[in-house]
Every structure is written in structure tokens, then in C-alpha cells.
Design a protein around this motif. Structure first.
Motif, short mmCIF file in Angstrom:
data_model
loop_
_atom_site.label_atom_id
_atom_site.label_comp_id
_atom_site.label_asym_id
_atom_site.label_seq_id
_atom_site.Cartn_x
_atom_site.Cartn_y
_atom_site.Cartn_z
N ALA A 211 -1.97 2.85 2.37
CA ALA A 211 -1.37 3.30 3.63
C ALA A 211 -0.14 4.18 3.41
O ALA A 211 0.35 4.80 4.34
N ASP A 226 -15.96 8.35 3.70
CA ASP A 226 -15.10 8.41 4.88
C ASP A 226 -13.71 8.89 4.48
O ASP A 226 -13.30 8.76 3.33
N SER A 228 -9.62 8.91 6.16
CA SER A 228 -8.73 8.52 7.25
C SER A 228 -7.45 9.32 7.18
O SER A 228 -6.92 9.55 6.10
N GLN A 229 -6.95 9.69 8.35
CA GLN A 229 -5.64 10.31 8.42
C GLN A 229 -4.89 9.61 9.54
O GLN A 229 -5.50 9.20 10.51
N LEU A 236 0.91 2.95 18.94
CA LEU A 236 0.99 1.53 18.60
C LEU A 236 2.42 1.01 18.61
O LEU A 236 2.69 -0.13 18.95
N LEU A 237 3.34 1.89 18.20
CA LEU A 237 4.69 1.42 17.94
C LEU A 237 5.70 1.97 18.91
O LEU A 237 6.87 2.07 18.61
N SER B 118 -11.64 2.81 9.24
CA SER B 118 -10.82 4.02 9.41
C SER B 118 -9.72 3.75 10.43
O SER B 118 -8.57 4.14 10.23
N MET B 121 -7.12 1.45 8.94
CA MET B 121 -6.28 2.14 7.96
C MET B 121 -5.30 3.09 8.66
O MET B 121 -4.18 3.25 8.21
N ARG B 122 -5.74 3.71 9.77
CA ARG B 122 -4.80 4.56 10.51
C ARG B 122 -3.63 3.74 11.04
O ARG B 122 -2.48 4.14 10.97
N THR B 123 -3.97 2.56 11.56
CA THR B 123 -2.93 1.67 12.05
C THR B 123 -1.96 1.31 10.92
O THR B 123 -0.74 1.36 11.07
N LEU B 124 -2.55 0.98 9.77
CA LEU B 124 -1.76 0.59 8.61
C LEU B 124 -0.86 1.75 8.16
O LEU B 124 0.31 1.56 7.80
N GLN B 125 -1.40 2.97 8.21
CA GLN B 125 -0.61 4.14 7.83
C GLN B 125 0.56 4.34 8.80
O GLN B 125 1.68 4.63 8.37
N GLU B 126 0.28 4.17 10.08
CA GLU B 126 1.35 4.35 11.09
C GLU B 126 2.44 3.32 10.90
O GLU B 126 3.62 3.64 10.95
N LEU B 127 2.02 2.08 10.69
CA LEU B 127 3.01 1.00 10.49
C LEU B 127 3.84 1.27 9.25
O LEU B 127 5.06 1.11 9.26
N THR B 128 3.16 1.69 8.17
CA THR B 128 3.86 1.95 6.91
C THR B 128 4.86 3.10 7.07
O THR B 128 5.98 3.03 6.59
#
Lengths: 242, 202
Positions: A211, A226, A228-229, A236-237, B118, B121-128
């Protein structure tokens, strides 16, 4: 983005081990590029081709077919000597088990790639000190690996990977041998080098570490299945303090 | 229920009024689970009914303060000293979705997993990214926020690992010929509550 921003490009890269019925396909037509300022994580189960992708990208093994282009150089067109020079000057590897030379100090380990490239050790020590400064280990320059913690050894390995302006970092499970907090510190260092203009591939099976990347590529049976970006809008935040 | 005990624990620091309690809860949890003021007053009513808080002074601005009772203090101590028990009754939308999907004909379950991974992982990237954009905590409310964001990061990681594991399980099951869809059961259940299962041997 200009062509010069692309540090690494894999075009239709395939890798087969063995021949005939016993042949194993480790990579099958992989297209991937890494630009300056970009960290790409490669995820996948054991045997999915992650580590093979890294060794091919780093010019350690030629692919069975396809092209690997590093900073505009087609690796297939380079002589063994030219390839070795390109590897020394452009690529830095970071491994799970650090791969530092035990009989050399931190500073000497970091200087080594430059000395192999013909620099005098006196001249090489200057950028090596800078690189150790980047990973906040200036005060450990004269320590031997055995005197350093796992996290510090990995930070020395990152310094070695970026010393002398090398721009492409290839990291294979760099946090695998480290505890959670130390692993995070190492990733923070890696991330900051990339943000400062390097590019990198981070091979990991750990989603939390992947991440940290700008893009995440999933490999299965040697194919990219696949990507992911992160989304551009952080819905979310919205409530969290920045 | 953690909101009830959290408010009580905050009141253990001193008397508060409704809006103040909401602000205190928010800053201690990084506004991750915002409460509306109606929830606060409902919770305070129940706490008062149970003898855990009582009405205190009204200040010059007309704010009604509430203070904790001795029983309330004991409840706070009890809450902090006991584990949070997670019940199996909580429905996990994703587990239900995969469980149903794997029984249906014509569903590319690998694709379902991939799409979800996917997104996870996007959520995880945003949180990170959000975590990394924040300096080391310098106060306890920043530290509290860091704990909350780490909990979200670890939860997303666990989901990603579970998806990887599910993918391997499915691939093994498919190889063993086990992943066939489940047809509708022609033995239609009767209306109303299901009859109690007959004990074996009865």
C-alpha cells in the motif's frame, strides 16, 4: 510524462525455465513500466513470478522473449560489460536478507558499488556518506553489519541501492525479516527516495507494505491479472484530521 | 456498547454537556465514527436511568452539565479491565457475498475476488497515504488518531489476506472438482419457522 521519465520498461517479457513438457513458465508476456517518482508494488502468491520479474528487470537474467529497457537502454543490445556497467550505475537492489558484506563497515558497504565502478575509495566515501545521511545513519558509518540492528542493516542496503545517483531501486521483500515498526521505517525511507526522484519496484506478499506504492500489480502464473491505483478522491477519510 | 462506555469514560474526567461530549469523543477517535447530538442525549438519558450519571450544574450559557456517579466510575473501570468480545452474529457483507457467489452457476468467482481485492488495496493505499502525510504524534489526541488509522489499516490488510487465501482455496477446490454450483433445492421448505431438527436416533 516524457520518455526520459520512464526508468524501466518491460515489453512483452516472458521467462521460461526448462524445455519441452517440463518447461515452467515463470513470466508470460508481462508489460510494465516504472517512471521517475513512482513506486510500483508487485504482489502475488509464492511461485507467481514476482522474484523472476525482479531479476529480469534488473538485468540479472535475460528474458526468454520480450525486451527490458532501462533508462532508454535495450538490455538485449548491450554487451556483458556494458550491462554490468549499467547495473552498477543505474540499478540498486535491496534484498530481504540485506546482503551486506560482514567484513566491511556500513560506509564501505555503501561505497562498494562506486569503487567497483572505478572510483577511488576516498572519492567514493563522500557520496556514500550522503547516502547514509539520507537513511539517517551517519552516526553508524564506521559500524560493521554485525553491530547494526536488522532495520539499520536494511537502511544501509537502501543507501547502497541509491548511492551515486542510481535511480532505479529493485526491492525483493525488503521488510520480510523485520518487525512491523522497523519494516514501516524502512518503507518510509524507500518511499522518500522515490519521492525525491528515484523509481522503484517493491516485491512483497504483504498488502500493508504494498500500500506504500503508487501502483500495485498482481501477478498470477506469470501474468499481470490486475492493477490497483489509489482513487483520487479520498472519500473514506473525509472526517479524519489531515 | 462502546459509545456508552466511551462517553462515561470521558465524563470520568469531569462534568460535560452534550455538545462538549460529542467534541471530546470526536477528537479522541479522529472523527472516524461521528456521533450526532441526538445519540449523545439518548445515551445520556439511558446512563442517567441506570444511575451511572446524574444532572449537575447549568452554566451561565444555559448548558446542562452531566456528571458521573460512583456506579459510573466502577463501570468505566470494569470496561477498561475487560476484553471487547466480538460476536459471530455481526454479518460480514463480503463473506456473505463470496459464500453466495461460490454457490451460483455462471459466476466468475475469481473475478469477484479480484474486483474486491483491488478495492481493498485502494482503501489500504488511501489509509497509508493519509497516515504517511501525518507527522509523528505530538499530543495524545494525535496518538489516538494514529491508533484508529492503524486499526483500519490492519483490518484492510486482513481482508486482503483473506481474499488471497480464498482465491487459493477456490483454486484448490476447483482442481479437485469441488467448486460446482449449488442447484436450488427441490425439497421446498415449508412456510413459517423451520421445524426443530429431529435428534439422530430419536
Amino acid at each position: 510524462m516524457t520518455a526520459s521519465d520512464v526508468l524501466l520498461q518491460l515489453d512483452g517479457v516472458s521467462m521460461q525455465y526448462g524445455h519441452g513438457e517440463t518447461a515452467i513458465t515463470a513470466l508470460a508476456g508481462v508489460d510494465l513500466s516504472v517512471s521517475r517518482g513512482e513506486l510500483v508494488a508487485v504482489m502475488g502468491a509464492s511461485g507467481s513470478g514476482k522474484s523472476t520479474l525482479l531479476t529480469v528487470a534488473g538485468g540479472l537474467t535475460p528474458p526468454t522473449s520480450g525486451e527490458v529497457i532501462v533508462e532508454g537502454h535495450w538490455l538485449s543490445q548491450l554487451s556483458a560489460r556494458e550491462l554490468a556497467t549499467l547495473r552498477r550505475r543505474s540499478l540498486g537492489f535491496v534484498f530481504q536478507d540485506f546482503n551486506l558484506i560482514p567484513s566491511l563497515t556500513a560506509l564501505e558497504n555503501v561505497s562498494l558499488p562506486l569503487e567497483l565502478d572505478g572510483w577511488s575509495s576516498k572519492k567514493a566515501h563522500h557520496p556514500a556518506r550522503d547516502a547514509l545521511g539520507i537513511v539517517e545513519l551517519t552516526d553508524r558509518a564506521q559500524h560493521f553489519p554485525s553491530d547494526l540492528s536488522g532495520g539499520q542493516q536494511q537502511r544501509v542496503a537502501i543507501a547502497r541501492a541509491v548511492v551515486g545517483g542510481r535511480s532505479l531501486i529493485l526491492a525483493d521483500e525488503p521488510t520480510g525479516a523485520l518487525d512491523s515498526m522497523t519494516g514501516e521505517l524502512v518503507l518510509r525511507m524507500l518511499r522518500s527516495r522515490v519521492d525525491a526522484g528515484a523509481g522503484g519496484i517493491l516485491v512483497t506478499h504483504d498488502a500493508r507494505h504494498a500500500a506504500w506504492a503508487d501502483r500495485i500489480v498482481f501477478l498470477r502464473d506469470g501474468r499481470i491479472v490486475d492493477e490497483s491505483q489509489p482513487s483520487t478522491v479520498s472519500s473514506l477519510l473525509s472526517g479524519l484530521p489531515a | 456498547m462502546s459509545v456508552r462506555q466511551s462517553l462515561l469514560a470521558i465524563l470520568n474526567q469531569g462534568p460535560c454537556y452534550g455538545y462538549q461530549l460529542r467534541a471530546e469523543f470526536d477528537r479522541r477517535t479522529g472523527s472516524t465514527w461521528p456521533l450526532n447530538v441526538g445519540q449523545i442525549y439518548n445515551t445520556l438519558d439511558r446512563l442517567e436511568r441506570d444511575g451511572l450519571v446524574q444532572k449537575a450544574d447549568i452554566d451561565a450559557d444555559g448548558q446542562n452539565y452531566v456528571e458521573i456517579t460512583e456506579a459510573g466510575r466502577a463501570e468505566v473501570a470494569d470496561w477498561l479491565g475487560s476484553p471487547v468480545v466480538r460476536t459471530m452474529a455481526t454479518r460480514d457483507e463480503l463473506a456473505i457475498k463470496l459464500a453466495i457467489a461460490v454457490t451460483l452457476p455462471g459466476v466468475d468467482i475469481a473475478r469477484v475476488i479480484q474486483v474486491q481485492r483491488s478495492a481493498t488495496m485502494r482503501t489500504l493505499q488511501e489509509l497509508t497515504r493519509t497516515k504517511n502525510a501525518t507527522a509523528d504524534p505530538e499530543s495524545s489526541d494525535q496518538l489516538a488518531w494514529l491508533l484508529v488509522i492503524d486499526s483500519l489499516i490492519f483490518a484492510a490488510e486482513a481482508e486482503a489476506r483473506w481474499l488471497d487465501h480464498s482465491e487459493s482455496t477456490l483454486s484448490r477446490s476447483r482442481a479437485a472438482g469441488l467448486a460446482a454450483p449449488l442447484p436450488l433445492n427441490t425439497d421446498v421448505p415449508k412456510r413459517g419457522r423451520p421445524a426443530r431438527a429431529v435428534q439422530a436416533g430419536a
